[in-house]
Enzyme design. Structure first.
Site, PDB file in Angstrom:
ATOM      1  N   LYS A   1       0.840  -1.206   0.000  1.00  0.00           N
ATOM      2  CA  LYS A   1       0.000   0.000   0.000  1.00  0.00           C
ATOM      3  C   LYS A   1       0.871   1.249   0.000  1.00  0.00           C
ATOM      4  O   LYS A   1       1.877   1.312   0.706  1.00  0.00           O
ATOM      5  CB  LYS A   1      -0.897  -0.031   1.242  1.00  0.00           C
ATOM      6  CG  LYS A   1      -1.893   1.118   1.324  1.00  0.00           C
ATOM      7  CD  LYS A   1      -2.783   0.956   2.557  1.00  0.00           C
ATOM      8  CE  LYS A   1      -3.807   2.071   2.677  1.00  0.00           C
ATOM      9  NZ  LYS A   1      -4.650   1.916   3.880  1.00  0.00           N
TER      10      LYS A   1
ATOM     11  N   SER B   1      -9.512   1.868   3.204  1.00  0.00           N
ATOM     12  CA  SER B   1      -8.680   2.582   2.273  1.00  0.00           C
ATOM     13  C   SER B   1      -7.651   1.718   1.536  1.00  0.00           C
ATOM     14  O   SER B   1      -7.062   2.180   0.572  1.00  0.00           O
ATOM     15  CB  SER B   1      -7.940   3.694   3.021  1.00  0.00           C
ATOM     16  OG  SER B   1      -7.106   3.149   4.027  1.00  0.00           O
TER      17      SER B   1
ATOM     18  N   SER C   1      -9.610  -0.389   7.475  1.00  0.00           N
ATOM     19  CA  SER C   1      -9.112  -0.311   6.096  1.00  0.00           C
ATOM     20  C   SER C   1      -8.427  -1.542   5.532  1.00  0.00           C
ATOM     21  O   SER C   1      -8.095  -1.570   4.353  1.00  0.00           O
ATOM     22  CB  SER C   1      -8.169   0.872   5.960  1.00  0.00           C
ATOM     23  OG  SER C   1      -8.921   2.048   5.829  1.00  0.00           O
TER      24      SER C   1
HETATM   25  N1  GLN Z   1     -12.725   4.287   6.665  1.00  0.00           N
HETATM   26  C1  GLN Z   1     -12.132   4.721   7.883  1.00  0.00           C
HETATM   27  C2  GLN Z   1     -11.732   6.179   7.745  1.00  0.00           C
HETATM   28  O1  GLN Z   1     -12.069   6.739   6.780  1.00  0.00           O
HETATM   29  C3  GLN Z   1     -10.946   3.874   8.198  1.00  0.00           C
HETATM   30  C4  GLN Z   1      -9.720   4.230   7.448  1.00  0.00           C
HETATM   31  C5  GLN Z   1      -8.572   3.358   7.811  1.00  0.00           C
HETATM   32  O2  GLN Z   1      -8.719   2.349   8.463  1.00  0.00           O
HETATM   33  N2  GLN Z   1      -7.395   3.778   7.387  1.00  0.00           N
HETATM   34  O3  GLN Z   1     -11.120   6.740   8.595  1.00  0.00           O
END
Ligand code: GLN
Length: 480
Positions: free
Chosen positions: A82, A157, A181
């Site tokens: 990532k 994400s 994420s």
């Molecule tokens: N979707 C969550 C956010 O927008 C989690 C993001 C993540 O785990 N990096 O913060």
């Protein structure tokens, strides 16, 4: 060369293929790079392929094998990383325009450990800007599409990492999880995704979003592969003061264990607001575990309702502080229009950050500001403790918890972009694990009638990755 079937290989078949000389690591790397390049226009999963680095790593594996040296447990395994995780000399954009030209001078510890174990890093995967999002639509480099249905999001994400593994261009990938994420995109793309205990994997080289919640973890097509990758990257690291001094163990060695008598809790708060098909698939998964002799009982995690609010205070507060460093002075691209220091900051940040990052910086700055700190940030920290205690109490009665990963399967591109609250709610079942710092994972548990994958979540006690994998291994074996 191109006959190396990258998309169907797992780590064990790669190890035997290399040792029986069915293919060399270089041939495998070439095939994987070609496959990734050919597939990428469909999904936009990769932001950059690093062919030279991959072939160099593959060559070292071939040399080790030729010299009769042990090439490492991940020898030749094509891995994607990532783009919030630093790779020396290879662009690390965090899905942001601000870091369009950032070539880090160092590797993240997890990346270094992968390569030391023989892994071949193919490239960097697309993600929501600074890992803020649930659909991968917040990337400055365009959204990622779900390989199961190109009109739908892959989740976020870590959407690029999940899509890369699901489409078969990488055998495993690294993702990051702050509020779901890794698990949510794993669920949407039908792969295994693991969020280890907070502190289990070094975050040295993980670009910070919300430091008290950030985790690095693996995504893979099987439980075994995910367990092996975690084994390689886990463990104390001098470079990260938050990495725990807790002994790691072999997670692959527990996958064949019996689960008879294991007590599994089903939190009633997690089964109320979800799409019926998702609930049915998760309950079918639970029935499989019951069939294997696990003892299932209802439990309650009473503070669940406050998790999303609590998370979006703590995460935005920490993000507002972590993102302050992108000011045009150091790593970032700098606005050319500026005519003073103040305007340089303002223009750089104003044109560099996307809407979601700006929203979070504003929210985070507000909840930390004088007069509001106690009412919001401090209060949220107290609620976080209550959520963690819910789990502690539950784990006095059960050995593991099963829950859905997300209320519904992958949604359509654009479906939730205009409603941030709707988007935030897709992490309602994953955020709690991060707030409590416990290990949790998503394991594929079937498909909806429309052919969309659904994941089942397994949560375990602090640092009990072994217990979590034991259950995941048994489930995967029984459901195949
Ligand atoms: N979707 C969550 C956010 O927008 C989690 C993001 C993540 O785990 N990096 O913060």
């Amino acid at each position: 060369m191109s006959e190396v079937p990258v998309g169907t290989l797992d780590i064990r078949t790669i190890q035997s293929g290399l040792r029986t000389r069915r293919f060399s690591a270089v041939e495998l790397a070439q095939a994987a790079l070609a496959h990734a390049e050919a597939e990428n226009p469909k999904t936009n999963a990769y932001l950059e392929l690093c062919g030279e680095r991959a072939l160099g790593a593959a060559r070292r594996v071939d040399e080790a094998l030729a010299a009769g040296r042990e090439p490492g447990p991940l020898a030749g395994v094509p891995v994607a990383v990532k783009d919030v995780i630093t790779t020396r000399g290879v662009r690390t954009t965090c899905g942001s325009r601000l870091l369009a030209n950032f070539r880090p001078p160092y590797d993240a510890t997890a990346v270094r450990r992968l390569e030391d174990a023989g892994a071949v890093i193919l490239g960097k995967t697309n993600c929501d800007e600074f890992a803020m999002g649930s659909s991968n639509e917040n990337s400055a480099y365009g959204p990622v599409r779900n390989p199961h249905d190109l009109e739908r999001v892959p989740g976020g994400s870590s959407g690029g990492s999940a899509a890369a593994v699901a489409q078969g261009t990488a055998v495993a990938a690294l993702g990051s999880d702050t509020g779901g994420s890794i698990r949510q995109p794993a669920s949407f793309c039908g792969v295994v995704g693991v969020t280890p205990s907070y502190g289990r994997v070094s975050r040295y080289g993980l670009v910070a979003f919300a430091s008290s919640l950030d985790h690095i973890g693996p995504l893979a097509r099987s439980v075994y592969d995910a367990a092996l990758v975690l084994e390689v990257i886990a463990g104390r690291d001098e470079m990260d003061a938050t990495s725990a001094q807790v002994a790691t163990s072999s997670y692959t060695s527990v996958l064949d264990d019996d689960i008879r008598g294991l007590r599994i809790g089903l939190p009633k708060e997690y089964f109320t607001d979800l799409a019926s098909e998702t609930g049915e698939l998760v309950m079918k998964g639970v029935a499989v575990l019951e069939g294997l002799g696990a003892e299932v009982r209802p439990i309650s995690l009473p503070h669940t309702d406050y998790a999303v609010a609590c998370y979006y205070i703590i995460a935005t507060a920490e993000a507002s502080s972590n993102l302050a460093r992108y000011d045009g002075v150091r790593y970032t691209t700098r606005s050319a229009q500026a005519d003073s220091l103040q305007s340089m900051y303002r223009l750089t940040r104003g044109s560099g950050f996307g809407t979601e990052c700006k929203r979070r910086i504003m929210l985070g700055t507000y909840v930390l500001s004088h007069g509001y700190y106690d009412a919001y940030y401090l209060k949220a920290q107290k609620v976080r403790t209550l959520i963690a205690r819910d789990f502690e109490k539950a784990f006095a009665e059960v050995d593991a918890i099963i829950a859905p990963v997300s209320p519904s399967p992958a949604f359509r591109l654009g479906e939730k972009t205009n409603d941030p609250m709707e988007m935030y709610l897709s992490d309602i079942y994953t955020i709690t694990g991060d707030l409590a710092g416990i290990p949790c994972m998503s394991v594929p548990c079937g498909f909806t009638a429309a052919g969309l994958p659904v994941g089942m979540q397994i949560l375990a006690r602090h640092f009990d990755e072994s217990g979590m994998f034991r259950l995941a291994g048994a489930y995967e074996r029984a459901s195949r």
